[in-house]
Write a protein that holds these residues in place. Structure first.
Motif, short mmCIF file in Angstrom:
data_model
loop_
_atom_site.label_atom_id
_atom_site.label_comp_id
_atom_site.label_asym_id
_atom_site.label_seq_id
_atom_site.Cartn_x
_atom_site.Cartn_y
_atom_site.Cartn_z
N LEU A 1 0.83 -1.21 0.00
CA LEU A 1 0.00 0.00 0.00
C LEU A 1 0.86 1.26 0.00
CD1 LEU A 1 -2.76 -1.06 2.55
CD2 LEU A 1 -3.04 -0.76 0.10
N GLN A 2 1.94 1.23 0.74
CA GLN A 2 2.83 2.39 0.78
C GLN A 2 3.49 2.64 -0.57
OE1 GLN A 2 5.49 1.56 4.03
NE2 GLN A 2 3.88 1.69 5.59
N ILE A 3 3.87 1.55 -1.26
CA ILE A 3 4.46 1.69 -2.60
C ILE A 3 3.46 2.30 -3.56
CG2 ILE A 3 5.33 0.41 -4.58
CD1 ILE A 3 6.57 -1.58 -2.60
N ILE A 4 2.20 1.82 -3.50
CA ILE A 4 1.16 2.35 -4.38
C ILE A 4 0.92 3.83 -4.08
CG2 ILE A 4 -1.27 2.19 -5.02
CD1 ILE A 4 -1.10 -0.82 -4.36
N ALA A 5 0.79 4.16 -2.79
CA ALA A 5 0.51 5.55 -2.40
C ALA A 5 1.61 6.49 -2.86
CB ALA A 5 0.34 5.65 -0.89
N ARG A 6 2.85 6.02 -2.87
CA ARG A 6 3.98 6.87 -3.27
C ARG A 6 4.00 7.14 -4.77
NH1 ARG A 6 6.25 10.05 0.05
NH2 ARG A 6 8.14 10.07 -1.23
N CYS B 1 0.38 8.46 4.78
CA CYS B 1 0.46 9.51 5.78
C CYS B 1 0.56 10.89 5.11
CB CYS B 1 1.67 9.27 6.68
SG CYS B 1 1.81 10.45 8.05
N VAL B 2 -0.25 11.84 5.58
CA VAL B 2 -0.23 13.18 4.98
C VAL B 2 1.05 13.94 5.30
CG1 VAL B 2 -2.73 13.39 4.96
CG2 VAL B 2 -1.45 14.16 6.95
N SER B 3 1.76 13.51 6.35
CA SER B 3 3.02 14.18 6.69
C SER B 3 4.16 13.73 5.79
CB SER B 3 3.38 13.91 8.15
OG SER B 3 3.59 12.53 8.37
N ASP B 4 3.97 12.65 5.03
CA ASP B 4 4.99 12.17 4.10
C ASP B 4 4.32 11.80 2.78
OD1 ASP B 4 7.44 11.34 3.09
OD2 ASP B 4 7.18 9.28 3.82
N PRO B 5 3.77 12.81 2.07
CA PRO B 5 3.01 12.54 0.85
C PRO B 5 3.94 12.19 -0.31
CG PRO B 5 3.22 14.88 1.15
CD PRO B 5 3.84 14.25 2.37
N PRO B 6 3.40 11.58 -1.36
CA PRO B 6 4.22 11.35 -2.56
C PRO B 6 4.55 12.68 -3.23
CG PRO B 6 1.91 10.83 -3.00
CD PRO B 6 2.02 11.09 -1.52
N PRO B 7 5.63 12.73 -4.00
CA PRO B 7 5.93 13.97 -4.74
C PRO B 7 4.74 14.37 -5.60
CG PRO B 7 7.75 12.42 -4.89
CD PRO B 7 6.62 11.66 -4.27
N GLN B 8 4.40 15.65 -5.57
CA GLN B 8 3.21 16.14 -6.26
C GLN B 8 3.56 17.04 -7.43
OE1 GLN B 8 -0.24 15.39 -5.52
NE2 GLN B 8 0.94 13.76 -4.53
N LEU B 9 2.86 16.83 -8.55
CA LEU B 9 2.94 17.78 -9.65
C LEU B 9 2.19 19.05 -9.28
CD1 LEU B 9 2.42 15.49 -12.75
CD2 LEU B 9 4.31 17.09 -12.46
N PRO B 10 2.65 20.19 -9.73
CA PRO B 10 1.96 21.44 -9.38
C PRO B 10 0.56 21.50 -9.99
CG PRO B 10 4.17 21.86 -10.21
CD PRO B 10 3.88 20.43 -10.50
N TRP B 11 -0.29 22.24 -9.31
CA TRP B 11 -1.57 22.68 -9.86
C TRP B 11 -1.41 24.12 -10.30
CZ3 TRP B 11 -6.00 20.93 -6.00
CH2 TRP B 11 -6.17 19.55 -6.12
N PHE B 12 -2.17 24.48 -11.36
CA PHE B 12 -2.16 25.86 -11.85
C PHE B 12 -3.39 26.58 -11.31
CE2 PHE B 12 -2.75 29.19 -15.14
CZ PHE B 12 -1.50 29.78 -15.05
N LEU B 13 -3.17 27.64 -10.53
CA LEU B 13 -4.25 28.41 -9.91
C LEU B 13 -4.68 29.53 -10.85
CD1 LEU B 13 -6.06 29.44 -7.58
CD2 LEU B 13 -4.02 30.55 -6.63
N GLU B 14 -5.97 29.57 -11.18
CA GLU B 14 -6.48 30.58 -12.10
C GLU B 14 -6.47 31.96 -11.45
OE1 GLU B 14 -10.34 31.24 -15.02
OE2 GLU B 14 -10.65 30.38 -13.02
N CYS C 1 11.79 15.40 -13.07
CA CYS C 1 10.83 14.51 -13.74
C CYS C 1 10.95 13.08 -13.24
CB CYS C 1 11.03 14.55 -15.25
SG CYS C 1 12.55 13.75 -15.83
N ARG C 2 12.03 12.74 -12.53
CA ARG C 2 12.19 11.38 -12.03
C ARG C 2 11.10 10.99 -11.05
NH1 ARG C 2 18.40 11.54 -10.21
NH2 ARG C 2 17.68 13.60 -9.53
N ASP C 3 10.45 11.99 -10.46
CA ASP C 3 9.38 11.71 -9.51
C ASP C 3 8.02 11.52 -10.18
OD1 ASP C 3 11.06 11.92 -7.24
OD2 ASP C 3 10.90 14.10 -7.29
N PHE C 4 7.95 11.75 -11.51
CA PHE C 4 6.65 11.75 -12.18
C PHE C 4 6.71 10.96 -13.47
CE2 PHE C 4 7.39 15.91 -10.12
CZ PHE C 4 6.53 15.74 -9.03
N SER C 5 6.20 9.74 -13.44
CA SER C 5 6.20 8.88 -14.62
C SER C 5 5.37 9.52 -15.74
CB SER C 5 5.63 7.51 -14.26
OG SER C 5 5.54 6.68 -15.40
#
Length: 367
Positions: free
Chosen positions: A21-26, A49-62, A310-314
């Motif tokens: 589950l941790q691998i999937i969540a990451r 865990c929300v304190s150790d989230p997976p690397p996130q791609l940015p969101w664009f705020l309008e 980009c290594r964090d984002f397939s």
């Protein structure tokens, strides 16, 4: 009944091993998928865990409305575009109403109330708002140039820039969360739009001669003055240019965007320079032109930006730039297109983002 097959048992997904589950969540680069994952059951929630989230791609705020008196002032709903899913997310955020919203940032965006001069940090996903101590100095054109990951808990500084009221002095304001105090540096230059902060140093581009000053935040002294690249390095006959200072992979980059609001996409391009403080050119620091930023991706708004790997984002390619391209519509309004620039191929491609008012980037977080 003779010959009937036993019904297959429905798998109990809650019994998956925590390690799996941790691998999937990451591997969930969009925060909305991470939230859905945690909502499945108690076991899945405890494995993500929300304190150790997976690397996130940015969101664009309008950005807010087209009209000058509306521009930058947000109401209670914020609209985001996800690069990963291509979906629009609307988040009810009463704390943002009536404020100017500034970015880019990690976890938090900056709220500025022009009436009270109050500066706050807001996590739009959690609704957490942190009011910063009053900055006892008037700053025109207040702009965050560095809002790092989880600044309140990590103690990382939040850095702003702007102008004095007479626009003759550049003001750099450095907020230290641990000490809960401001450090203010004044320079006799215009430095609101082309600044950066990294590892205790301010990098300031002067408007008049385009020199870059490197200022030590502790001593408040200028430790380097770097001349701009030569015109031969630009190759930009008759085209306007906009410059950015961005930290990428430990390097400070000068990113030069050559554009015109009337030009086609194919006529827009970037030149990139790396700051070399240990130059063999007589020991003088200089900008060195580069043709690649490796596995890094730059995310630029109208004034500032940041870099991720980009290594964090397939499925996402490095050596590229996500940016805003302005153009004029039939009503002579300046509209925005969200675009990607392939540095190796020197090619621009528009993205399917429906926002046309511009905006900024935030790396979303549940912290």
């Amino acid at each position: 009944m003779a010959g009937s097959q036993p019904l297959a048992k429905t798998p109990d997904w809650s019994m998956l091993p925590p390690e799996l589950l941790q691998i999937i969540a990451r591997k969930l680069p969009d925060i909305s998928d991470f939230v859905k994952f945690r909502a499945v059951c108690t076991t899945w929630r405890s494995s993500a865990c929300v304190s150790d989230p997976p690397p996130q791609l940015p969101w664009f705020l309008e950005e807010a409305g087209f009209l000058l008196e509306e521009a930058g002032y947000f109401k209670s709903n914020l609209h985001f575009y996800s690069l990963f899913s291509g979906k629009i997310h609307t988040i009810h955020s009463p704390n943002s109403s009536g404020n100017r919203v500034r970015g880019p940032g990690h976890d938090y965006i900056v709220l500025y109330n022009a009436a009270s001069c109050q500066i706050s940090l807001l996590n739009p996903l959690t609704g957490r708002k942190v009011v910063l101590p009053f900055l006892d100095i008037a700053i025109a054109g207040l702009q965050p140039i560095w809002v790092g990951p989880d600044p309140i808990e990590s103690g990382e500084p939040v850095v702003f820039s702007g102008y004095s009221a007479d626009f003759k002095t550049g003001i750099l304001a450095f907020y230290q969360p641990v000490a809960r105090e401001w450090v203010v540096i004044k320079e006799p230059c215009s430095c609101s739009l082309r600044c950066h902060y990294f590892n205790g140093m301010y990098y300031v581009n002067e408007d008049e001669n385009e020199d870059t000053k490197v200022i030590d935040i502790v001593t408040r002294k200028v430790v380097h003055v770097v001349p701009p690249p030569t015109e031969d390095d630009y190759e930009c006959d008759g085209i306007m240019r906009k410059t950015y200072l961005v930290q990428s992979g430990g390097d400070i980059l000068l990113v030069v965007f050559h554009y015109d609001e009337l030009l086609e996409m194919a006529d827009c391009h970037f030149h990139i320079f790396r700051l070399d403080l240990r130059s063999g050119n007589g020991g003088k620091p200089r900008w060195v032109k580069i043709s690649s930023i490796g596995d890094q991706i730059l995310f630029l708004d109208e004034n500032n930006g940041f870099s991720l790997s980009c290594r964090d984002f397939s499925g996402f390619r490095g050596n590229s730039i996500y940016f805003i391209k302005r153009h004029q519509d039939m009503h002579d309004r300046s509209l925005s297109l969200l675009c990607r620039y392939d540095i190796e191929e020197a090619r621009v491609e528009p993205l399917n983002c429906p926002f046309v008012k511009g905006g900024t980037w935030i790396v979303p977080s549940l912290r």
